[in-house]
Design a protein around this motif. Structure first.
Motif, PDB file in Angstrom:
ATOM      1  N   GLN A 144       8.031  -4.845  -0.538  1.00  0.00           N
ATOM      2  CA  GLN A 144       6.730  -4.437  -0.035  1.00  0.00           C
ATOM      3  C   GLN A 144       5.730  -4.285  -1.157  1.00  0.00           C
ATOM      4  N   THR A 145       4.487  -4.262  -0.767  1.00  0.00           N
ATOM      5  CA  THR A 145       3.404  -3.898  -1.665  1.00  0.00           C
ATOM      6  C   THR A 145       2.493  -2.957  -0.887  1.00  0.00           C
ATOM      7  N   TYR A 146       2.027  -1.941  -1.565  1.00  0.00           N
ATOM      8  CA  TYR A 146       1.196  -0.940  -0.902  1.00  0.00           C
ATOM      9  C   TYR A 146       0.069  -0.528  -1.832  1.00  0.00           C
ATOM     10  N   ARG A 147      -0.968   0.052  -1.230  1.00  0.00           N
ATOM     11  CA  ARG A 147      -2.148   0.447  -2.003  1.00  0.00           C
ATOM     12  C   ARG A 147      -1.743   1.384  -3.136  1.00  0.00           C
ATOM     13  N   GLY A 148      -2.320   1.132  -4.307  1.00  0.00           N
ATOM     14  CA  GLY A 148      -2.082   1.989  -5.461  1.00  0.00           C
ATOM     15  C   GLY A 148      -3.090   3.124  -5.509  1.00  0.00           C
ATOM     16  N   VAL A 149      -3.104   3.818  -6.629  1.00  0.00           N
ATOM     17  CA  VAL A 149      -4.027   4.938  -6.810  1.00  0.00           C
ATOM     18  C   VAL A 149      -5.469   4.447  -6.819  1.00  0.00           C
ATOM     19  N   GLU A 150      -5.699   3.326  -7.495  1.00  0.00           N
ATOM     20  CA  GLU A 150      -7.037   2.748  -7.560  1.00  0.00           C
ATOM     21  C   GLU A 150      -7.145   1.632  -6.523  1.00  0.00           C
ATOM     22  N   PRO A 151      -8.323   1.409  -5.945  1.00  0.00           N
ATOM     23  CA  PRO A 151      -8.450   0.413  -4.883  1.00  0.00           C
ATOM     24  C   PRO A 151      -8.136  -1.021  -5.307  1.00  0.00           C
ATOM     25  N   GLN A 152      -8.255  -1.344  -6.585  1.00  0.00           N
ATOM     26  CA  GLN A 152      -8.004  -2.711  -7.034  1.00  0.00           C
ATOM     27  C   GLN A 152      -6.540  -2.944  -7.431  1.00  0.00           C
ATOM     28  N   GLY A 153      -5.710  -1.916  -7.306  1.00  0.00           N
ATOM     29  CA  GLY A 153      -4.306  -2.050  -7.669  1.00  0.00           C
ATOM     30  C   GLY A 153      -3.377  -1.855  -6.495  1.00  0.00           C
ATOM     31  N   ARG A 154      -2.203  -2.472  -6.590  1.00  0.00           N
ATOM     32  CA  ARG A 154      -1.168  -2.309  -5.571  1.00  0.00           C
ATOM     33  C   ARG A 154       0.152  -2.057  -6.271  1.00  0.00           C
ATOM     34  N   ARG A 155       1.000  -1.269  -5.625  1.00  0.00           N
ATOM     35  CA  ARG A 155       2.358  -1.013  -6.118  1.00  0.00           C
ATOM     36  C   ARG A 155       3.324  -1.870  -5.318  1.00  0.00           C
ATOM     37  N   MET A 156       4.446  -2.205  -5.951  1.00  0.00           N
ATOM     38  CA  MET A 156       5.443  -3.065  -5.320  1.00  0.00           C
ATOM     39  C   MET A 156       6.804  -2.381  -5.359  1.00  0.00           C
ATOM     40  N   GLY A 157       7.623  -2.685  -4.358  1.00  0.00           N
ATOM     41  CA  GLY A 157       8.983  -2.177  -4.319  1.00  0.00           C
ATOM     42  C   GLY A 157       9.899  -3.203  -3.685  1.00  0.00           C
TER      43      GLY A 157
ATOM     44  N   GLU B 107       1.504 -14.196  -4.062  1.00  0.00           N
ATOM     45  CA  GLU B 107       0.790 -13.969  -2.804  1.00  0.00           C
ATOM     46  C   GLU B 107      -0.283 -12.895  -2.951  1.00  0.00           C
ATOM     47  N   MET B 108       0.021 -11.803  -3.630  1.00  0.00           N
ATOM     48  CA  MET B 108      -0.939 -10.706  -3.760  1.00  0.00           C
ATOM     49  C   MET B 108      -2.153 -11.119  -4.583  1.00  0.00           C
ATOM     50  N   PHE B 109      -1.959 -11.997  -5.558  1.00  0.00           N
ATOM     51  CA  PHE B 109      -3.101 -12.438  -6.359  1.00  0.00           C
ATOM     52  C   PHE B 109      -3.964 -13.469  -5.634  1.00  0.00           C
ATOM     53  N   THR B 110      -3.602 -13.857  -4.401  1.00  0.00           N
ATOM     54  CA  THR B 110      -4.521 -14.647  -3.576  1.00  0.00           C
ATOM     55  C   THR B 110      -5.538 -13.743  -2.882  1.00  0.00           C
ATOM     56  N   LEU B 111      -5.281 -12.434  -2.885  1.00  0.00           N
ATOM     57  CA  LEU B 111      -6.196 -11.488  -2.238  1.00  0.00           C
ATOM     58  C   LEU B 111      -7.313 -11.127  -3.208  1.00  0.00           C
ATOM     59  N   PRO B 112      -8.576 -11.211  -2.777  1.00  0.00           N
ATOM     60  CA  PRO B 112      -9.695 -11.028  -3.700  1.00  0.00           C
ATOM     61  C   PRO B 112      -9.797  -9.634  -4.298  1.00  0.00           C
ATOM     62  N   ASP B 113      -9.279  -8.614  -3.618  1.00  0.00           N
ATOM     63  CA  ASP B 113      -9.449  -7.250  -4.109  1.00  0.00           C
ATOM     64  C   ASP B 113      -8.298  -6.765  -4.991  1.00  0.00           C
ATOM     65  N   VAL B 114      -7.318  -7.604  -5.276  1.00  0.00           N
ATOM     66  CA  VAL B 114      -6.174  -7.189  -6.088  1.00  0.00           C
ATOM     67  C   VAL B 114      -6.376  -7.657  -7.523  1.00  0.00           C
ATOM     68  N   GLU B 115      -6.555  -6.689  -8.422  1.00  0.00           N
ATOM     69  CA  GLU B 115      -6.743  -7.000  -9.844  1.00  0.00           C
ATOM     70  C   GLU B 115      -5.473  -6.782 -10.656  1.00  0.00           C
ATOM     71  N   TYR B 116      -4.603  -5.897 -10.172  1.00  0.00           N
ATOM     72  CA  TYR B 116      -3.347  -5.679 -10.874  1.00  0.00           C
ATOM     73  C   TYR B 116      -2.272  -5.208  -9.901  1.00  0.00           C
ATOM     74  N   LEU B 117      -1.029  -5.413 -10.309  1.00  0.00           N
ATOM     75  CA  LEU B 117       0.135  -4.983  -9.541  1.00  0.00           C
ATOM     76  C   LEU B 117       0.973  -4.079 -10.424  1.00  0.00           C
ATOM     77  N   GLU B 118       1.630  -3.097  -9.811  1.00  0.00           N
ATOM     78  CA  GLU B 118       2.494  -2.195 -10.557  1.00  0.00           C
ATOM     79  C   GLU B 118       3.851  -2.084  -9.879  1.00  0.00           C
ATOM     80  N   ILE B 119       4.860  -1.894 -10.688  1.00  0.00           N
ATOM     81  CA  ILE B 119       6.214  -1.597 -10.228  1.00  0.00           C
ATOM     82  C   ILE B 119       6.613  -0.305 -10.901  1.00  0.00           C
ATOM     83  N   THR B 120       7.136   0.626 -10.130  1.00  0.00           N
ATOM     84  CA  THR B 120       7.587   1.912 -10.655  1.00  0.00           C
ATOM     85  C   THR B 120       9.054   2.095 -10.293  1.00  0.00           C
ATOM     86  N   HIS B 121       9.817   2.602 -11.233  1.00  0.00           N
ATOM     87  CA  HIS B 121      11.235   2.881 -10.984  1.00  0.00           C
ATOM     88  C   HIS B 121      11.673   4.024 -11.872  1.00  0.00           C
TER      89      HIS B 121
END
Length: 192
Positions: A88-101, A124-138
């Motif tokens: 999955q990917t979900y909204r991050g803390v900032e609107p231009q970022g998403r977290r992945m799991g 796929e996520m970088f095809t979305l205009p509002d996604v500037e970065y992706l994060e993975i946390t573990h």
């Protein structure tokens, strides 16, 4: 790369596919997948302690609305018609970022599936205009999860104390990895 406002609902990955959840018709295979993966997930996933038939039904009931709102794009990972994991990917803390799991059934680990599924989601996520970065946390102790962002070119950007430590095997330290949107080439020439 075409720009879209929502990711595709089905992403072909060669010998497996990422697909959005199909509501309650996915209940039996999703519940079985989770049940068979509990011991494998328990050390790393805090939600496992709350797992039940009810929680699986609730997850499936909200998957479509969360997809429609853009809050969470949750995929089943299927191979040869059987579910073998979730990502999955979900909204991050900032609107231009998403977290992945991501996670897999224990029988599907060690085959590169989680890395390839995550790579497909990154593309796929970088095809979305509002996604500037992706994060993975573990958790710092989860070496298997750490290998995926490392393989995919993410950079470790932060280590922070989790509150409270989420899982029994965890260190209580969350490691955050980031991948920024690739810079487009100038005049069709790839950047060095």
């Amino acid at each position: 790369m075409a720009v879209m406002d929502r990711p595709r609902q089905i992403i072909e990955c060669g010998d497996f596919v990422l697909r959005c959840w199909r509501g309650q018709s996915d209940f039996a295979p999703a519940f079985k997948l989770i049940e068979e993966s509990l011991d494998h997930l328990r050390p790393w996933e805090s939600w496992v302690a709350r797992h039940s038939a009810k929680s699986t039904r609730e997850f499936l009931a909200t998957a479509e609305s969360k997809w429609a709102s853009g809050d969470v794009y949750n995929y089943a990972i299927a191979k040869d018609g059987s579910l073998i994991g979730m990502c999955q990917t979900y909204r991050g803390v900032e609107p231009q970022g998403r977290r992945m799991g991501y996670w897999l059934h224990p029988a599907a680990t060690g085959q590169g599936i989680a890395t390839r599924a995550t790579a497909a989601m990154v593309t796929e996520m970088f095809t979305l205009p509002d996604v500037e970065y992706l994060e993975i946390t573990h958790d710092l102790s989860n070496a298997s999860s750490a290998a995926i962002p490392r393989r995919l070119g993410f950079t470790e950007v932060l280590r922070e104390r989790g509150t409270p430590p989420a899982v029994p095997s965890g260190s209580g330290i969350a490691v955050v990895w980031r991948l920024n949107r690739p810079t487009p080439p100038i005049n069709g020439t790839p950047c060095p």
